[in-house]
Design a protein around this motif. Structure first.
Motif, PDB file in Angstrom:
ATOM      1  N   ILE A 221      -6.426  90.917  40.860  1.00  0.00           N
ATOM      2  CA  ILE A 221      -6.462  89.386  40.935  1.00  0.00           C
ATOM      3  C   ILE A 221      -6.033  88.934  42.028  1.00  0.00           C
ATOM      4  CG2 ILE A 221      -5.584  87.166  40.043  1.00  0.00           C
ATOM      5  CD1 ILE A 221      -5.641  88.224  37.268  1.00  0.00           C
ATOM      6  N   VAL A 222      -4.866  89.489  42.708  1.00  0.00           N
ATOM      7  CA  VAL A 222      -4.410  89.177  44.000  1.00  0.00           C
ATOM      8  C   VAL A 222      -5.229  89.749  45.173  1.00  0.00           C
ATOM      9  CG1 VAL A 222      -2.476  89.985  45.586  1.00  0.00           C
ATOM     10  CG2 VAL A 222      -2.088  89.462  43.193  1.00  0.00           C
ATOM     11  N   LEU A 223      -5.900  90.991  45.102  1.00  0.00           N
ATOM     12  CA  LEU A 223      -6.890  91.318  45.773  1.00  0.00           C
ATOM     13  C   LEU A 223      -8.044  90.431  46.035  1.00  0.00           C
ATOM     14  CD1 LEU A 223      -8.137  93.557  47.901  1.00  0.00           C
ATOM     15  CD2 LEU A 223      -9.021  94.793  45.827  1.00  0.00           C
ATOM     16  N   CYS A 224      -8.657  89.835  45.149  1.00  0.00           N
ATOM     17  CA  CYS A 224      -9.829  89.163  44.959  1.00  0.00           C
ATOM     18  C   CYS A 224      -9.301  87.754  45.651  1.00  0.00           C
ATOM     19  CB  CYS A 224     -10.202  88.915  43.693  1.00  0.00           C
ATOM     20  SG  CYS A 224     -11.275  90.205  42.975  1.00  0.00           S
TER      21      CYS A 224
ATOM     22  N   ALA B 287      -6.767  87.153  48.091  1.00  0.00           N
ATOM     23  CA  ALA B 287      -6.631  87.495  49.345  1.00  0.00           C
ATOM     24  C   ALA B 287      -7.990  87.532  49.808  1.00  0.00           C
ATOM     25  CB  ALA B 287      -6.047  88.978  49.495  1.00  0.00           C
ATOM     26  N   LEU B 288      -9.030  88.169  49.331  1.00  0.00           N
ATOM     27  CA  LEU B 288     -10.183  88.164  50.001  1.00  0.00           C
ATOM     28  C   LEU B 288     -10.951  86.750  50.306  1.00  0.00           C
ATOM     29  CD1 LEU B 288     -11.663  91.504  48.385  1.00  0.00           C
ATOM     30  CD2 LEU B 288     -10.874  91.012  50.716  1.00  0.00           C
ATOM     31  N   PHE B 289     -10.901  86.084  49.126  1.00  0.00           N
ATOM     32  CA  PHE B 289     -11.493  84.773  49.138  1.00  0.00           C
ATOM     33  C   PHE B 289     -10.661  83.749  50.174  1.00  0.00           C
ATOM     34  CE2 PHE B 289     -13.332  85.514  44.795  1.00  0.00           C
ATOM     35  CZ  PHE B 289     -14.646  85.034  45.221  1.00  0.00           C
ATOM     36  N   GLN B 290      -9.444  84.016  50.210  1.00  0.00           N
ATOM     37  CA  GLN B 290      -8.898  83.223  51.313  1.00  0.00           C
ATOM     38  C   GLN B 290      -8.929  83.499  52.474  1.00  0.00           C
ATOM     39  OE1 GLN B 290      -4.362  83.439  51.039  1.00  0.00           O
ATOM     40  NE2 GLN B 290      -4.157  81.190  51.606  1.00  0.00           N
ATOM     41  N   LEU B 291      -9.180  84.681  52.870  1.00  0.00           N
ATOM     42  CA  LEU B 291      -9.464  85.260  54.408  1.00  0.00           C
ATOM     43  C   LEU B 291     -10.996  84.829  54.703  1.00  0.00           C
ATOM     44  CD1 LEU B 291      -9.062  86.959  56.591  1.00  0.00           C
ATOM     45  CD2 LEU B 291     -10.108  88.967  55.528  1.00  0.00           C
ATOM     46  N   VAL B 292     -11.877  84.721  53.819  1.00  0.00           N
ATOM     47  CA  VAL B 292     -13.250  84.212  54.363  1.00  0.00           C
ATOM     48  C   VAL B 292     -13.082  82.774  54.575  1.00  0.00           C
ATOM     49  CG1 VAL B 292     -15.371  83.684  53.129  1.00  0.00           C
ATOM     50  CG2 VAL B 292     -14.394  85.937  52.842  1.00  0.00           C
TER      51      VAL B 292
ATOM     52  N   PRO C 234       8.506  82.915  38.260  1.00  0.00           N
ATOM     53  CA  PRO C 234       7.276  82.403  39.074  1.00  0.00           C
ATOM     54  C   PRO C 234       7.575  82.288  40.397  1.00  0.00           C
ATOM     55  CG  PRO C 234       7.603  81.126  37.009  1.00  0.00           C
ATOM     56  CD  PRO C 234       8.719  81.878  37.095  1.00  0.00           C
ATOM     57  N   ILE C 235       8.709  82.062  41.027  1.00  0.00           N
ATOM     58  CA  ILE C 235       9.079  81.862  42.457  1.00  0.00           C
ATOM     59  C   ILE C 235       8.854  83.403  42.973  1.00  0.00           C
ATOM     60  CG2 ILE C 235      10.807  81.297  43.923  1.00  0.00           C
ATOM     61  CD1 ILE C 235      11.480  78.792  42.284  1.00  0.00           C
ATOM     62  N   MET C 236       9.576  84.021  42.223  1.00  0.00           N
ATOM     63  CA  MET C 236       9.724  85.552  42.670  1.00  0.00           C
ATOM     64  C   MET C 236       8.165  86.308  42.557  1.00  0.00           C
ATOM     65  SD  MET C 236      13.068  86.798  40.779  1.00  0.00           S
ATOM     66  CE  MET C 236      13.018  88.562  41.480  1.00  0.00           C
ATOM     67  N   THR C 237       7.392  86.072  41.587  1.00  0.00           N
ATOM     68  CA  THR C 237       6.125  86.432  41.514  1.00  0.00           C
ATOM     69  C   THR C 237       5.447  85.856  42.909  1.00  0.00           C
ATOM     70  OG1 THR C 237       6.075  86.554  39.162  1.00  0.00           O
ATOM     71  CG2 THR C 237       3.832  86.331  40.259  1.00  0.00           C
ATOM     72  N   ALA C 238       5.563  84.637  43.143  1.00  0.00           N
ATOM     73  CA  ALA C 238       4.652  83.823  44.264  1.00  0.00           C
ATOM     74  C   ALA C 238       5.263  84.769  45.643  1.00  0.00           C
ATOM     75  CB  ALA C 238       5.201  82.248  44.228  1.00  0.00           C
ATOM     76  N   ALA C 239       6.449  84.973  45.763  1.00  0.00           N
ATOM     77  CA  ALA C 239       6.882  85.687  46.798  1.00  0.00           C
ATOM     78  C   ALA C 239       6.164  87.071  47.017  1.00  0.00           C
ATOM     79  CB  ALA C 239       8.472  85.737  47.126  1.00  0.00           C
ATOM     80  N   TYR C 240       6.029  87.690  46.037  1.00  0.00           N
ATOM     81  CA  TYR C 240       5.399  88.989  45.997  1.00  0.00           C
ATOM     82  C   TYR C 240       3.852  88.949  46.170  1.00  0.00           C
ATOM     83  CZ  TYR C 240       4.314  93.660  44.197  1.00  0.00           C
ATOM     84  OH  TYR C 240       3.832  95.142  44.062  1.00  0.00           O
ATOM     85  N   VAL C 241       3.261  88.048  45.669  1.00  0.00           N
ATOM     86  CA  VAL C 241       1.712  87.787  45.677  1.00  0.00           C
ATOM     87  C   VAL C 241       1.561  87.551  47.417  1.00  0.00           C
ATOM     88  CG1 VAL C 241      -0.278  86.329  45.243  1.00  0.00           C
ATOM     89  CG2 VAL C 241       1.347  87.035  43.449  1.00  0.00           C
ATOM     90  N   LEU C 242       2.426  86.653  47.905  1.00  0.00           N
ATOM     91  CA  LEU C 242       2.217  86.048  49.275  1.00  0.00           C
ATOM     92  C   LEU C 242       2.344  87.404  50.186  1.00  0.00           C
ATOM     93  CD1 LEU C 242       1.949  84.091  51.381  1.00  0.00           C
ATOM     94  CD2 LEU C 242       4.276  83.445  51.408  1.00  0.00           C
ATOM     95  N   MET C 243       3.461  88.311  49.982  1.00  0.00           N
ATOM     96  CA  MET C 243       3.334  89.329  50.925  1.00  0.00           C
ATOM     97  C   MET C 243       2.137  90.198  50.640  1.00  0.00           C
ATOM     98  SD  MET C 243       6.339  92.444  50.933  1.00  0.00           S
ATOM     99  CE  MET C 243       5.905  92.918  49.528  1.00  0.00           C
ATOM    100  N   ILE C 244       1.938  90.599  49.595  1.00  0.00           N
ATOM    101  CA  ILE C 244       0.576  91.322  49.311  1.00  0.00           C
ATOM    102  C   ILE C 244      -0.596  90.885  49.997  1.00  0.00           C
ATOM    103  CG2 ILE C 244      -0.833  92.574  47.754  1.00  0.00           C
ATOM    104  CD1 ILE C 244       1.465  92.732  45.714  1.00  0.00           C
ATOM    105  N   SER C 245      -0.637  89.617  49.980  1.00  0.00           N
ATOM    106  CA  SER C 245      -2.065  89.069  50.364  1.00  0.00           C
ATOM    107  C   SER C 245      -2.174  88.862  51.778  1.00  0.00           C
ATOM    108  CB  SER C 245      -1.990  87.519  49.740  1.00  0.00           C
ATOM    109  OG  SER C 245      -2.075  87.328  48.200  1.00  0.00           O
TER     110      SER C 245
ATOM    111  N   GLY D 228      -0.492  90.813  53.729  1.00  0.00           N
ATOM    112  CA  GLY D 228      -0.745  92.452  54.105  1.00  0.00           C
ATOM    113  C   GLY D 228      -2.213  92.872  54.086  1.00  0.00           C
ATOM    114  N   ILE D 229      -2.839  92.520  53.186  1.00  0.00           N
ATOM    115  CA  ILE D 229      -4.302  92.887  53.036  1.00  0.00           C
ATOM    116  C   ILE D 229      -5.179  91.975  54.079  1.00  0.00           C
ATOM    117  CG2 ILE D 229      -6.333  92.424  51.609  1.00  0.00           C
ATOM    118  CD1 ILE D 229      -4.276  92.810  48.950  1.00  0.00           C
ATOM    119  N   GLN D 230      -4.757  90.644  54.096  1.00  0.00           N
ATOM    120  CA  GLN D 230      -5.648  90.022  55.094  1.00  0.00           C
ATOM    121  C   GLN D 230      -5.237  90.239  56.639  1.00  0.00           C
ATOM    122  OE1 GLN D 230      -3.812  86.491  53.562  1.00  0.00           O
ATOM    123  NE2 GLN D 230      -5.533  86.128  52.108  1.00  0.00           N
ATOM    124  N   GLY D 231      -4.132  90.829  56.929  1.00  0.00           N
ATOM    125  CA  GLY D 231      -4.167  91.289  58.148  1.00  0.00           C
ATOM    126  C   GLY D 231      -4.372  92.328  58.569  1.00  0.00           C
ATOM    127  N   LEU D 232      -4.472  93.368  57.526  1.00  0.00           N
ATOM    128  CA  LEU D 232      -5.207  94.641  57.835  1.00  0.00           C
ATOM    129  C   LEU D 232      -6.862  94.291  58.043  1.00  0.00           C
ATOM    130  CD1 LEU D 232      -3.426  97.064  55.244  1.00  0.00           C
ATOM    131  CD2 LEU D 232      -3.261  97.176  58.019  1.00  0.00           C
TER     132      LEU D 232
END
Length: 321
Positions: free
Chosen positions: A95-98, A100-105, A209-220, A222-226
């Motif tokens: 879900i996080v990968l999808c 991140a991709l939608f947000q990049l586009v 939820p706040i910790m999850t959001a921080a984790y999702v943000l970092m992953i997203s 990272g994916i978008q930057g690469l």
């Protein structure tokens, strides 16, 4: 220092349904207002970048310099609780990968829109994400909204779209033939899907939820930057030279963009995406203020209609939540 430490402790506290049910009303509102403010300011910075560099390079500035900020935020929030990472499933990461991709586009499209029309019009076109998030959320994700919430979402979006058409002198009939309008609408759909997926990622996690959001943000980020780095290099190796002499603006975009994302991602953890985005339309008012004071664009009578529609929308929204 003591108050700051207490805040971090509160953010990192283990999730309990009762506790978050009591505090999430004010939390999602506060995080949404933070996101709206930071997004308006960040978009203003990106407009400055599009004057001297391509859309893809300006987009990279958002992710490339935002990722370190997200890592620092993640470490502060999680600190000694990294063992909770084992609770995240493969579904969560998919879900996080999808998202991140939608947000990049969506970001690429928005930056392109900003290079075609003036600042206020460009950002307004993408505001259709609110109604798309409500429709897709209700149909696909079984999200439920009160009548007042639906009215708030519709009034806010229609008001902003009306302003966009009036400012760009595009009739309703010819709107779909406008490149700016089509790009903006597509960006809105992609942003809506991003918001809904981020909300879903939080729901499939049993962590705070706040910790999850921080984790999702970092992953997203990272994916978008690469991915964005690959696109910059693929388009032209000379693209990296466009970053020279823009370090202050780029750092500003990266910082404000990440702060805005912290707000959005966390708000989605507590509230339906469409509701968050409806309140987030206050960004339009901030945007107009920026265009007036920094870009010397006059606020027209028709834009005041947009401001009024947003204010009415927000009042209805808070009544209906």
């Amino acid at each position: 220092m003591k108050s700051a430490f207490s805040l971090v402790q509160m953010l990192r506290a283990p999730y309990t349904a009762g506790k978050f049910k009591r505090v999430n009303l004010m939390e999602w509102i506060a995080f949404t207002l933070l996101a709206a403010l930071m997004q308006a300011v960040r978009t203003a910075g990106q407009k400055q970048l599009t004057n001297t560099m391509s859309a893809i390079v300006a987009t990279w500035a958002r992710y490339g310099f935002g990722f370190p900020v997200a890592v620092v935020y993640f470490v502060i929030i999680w600190r000694d609780q990294f063992d909770l990472l084992r609770h995240f499933s493969l579904t969560f990461y998919a879900i996080v990968l999808c998202a991140a991709l939608f947000q990049l586009v969506a970001t690429l499209l928005l930056v392109k829109v900003l290079s075609l029309r003036n600042f206020a019009v460009g950002t307004t076109f993408a505001k259709t994400e609110g109604i798309f998030a409500a429709i897709i959320g209700a149909v696909v994700f079984s999200a439920a909204f009160s009548l007042a919430a639906w009215l708030a979402i519709v009034i806010g979006v229609i008001g902003l779209v009306f302003v966009s058409l009036a400012k760009s002198n595009i009739s309703v009939q010819s709107a779909w033939h406008s490149k700016t309008f089509i790009l903006g609408i597509t960006a809105g759909i992609c942003f809506a899907l991003t918001s809904l997926l981020l909300r879903e990622a939080s729901l499939v996690s049993d962590a705070n939820p706040i910790m999850t959001a921080a984790y999702v943000l970092m992953i997203s980020l990272g994916i978008q930057g690469l991915l964005c780095s690959g696109l910059v290099q693929w388009q032209s190796p000379n693209n990296w030279q466009q970053l020279r002499g823009q370090s202050k603006t780029i750092l500003f975009v990266g910082l404000t963009g990440t702060l805005g994302s912290i707000g959005w991602y966390t708000a989605f953890s507590f509230q339906e995406a469409a509701i968050v985005k409806a309140l987030g339309q206050v960004e339009y008012i901030v945007t107009l203020a920026l265009t007036h004071y920094f870009f010397k664009e006059t606020i027209s009578k028709v834009e005041w209609i947009g401001i009024i529609s947003v204010l009415v929308s927000v009042v209805l929204l808070l009544v209906g939540v």
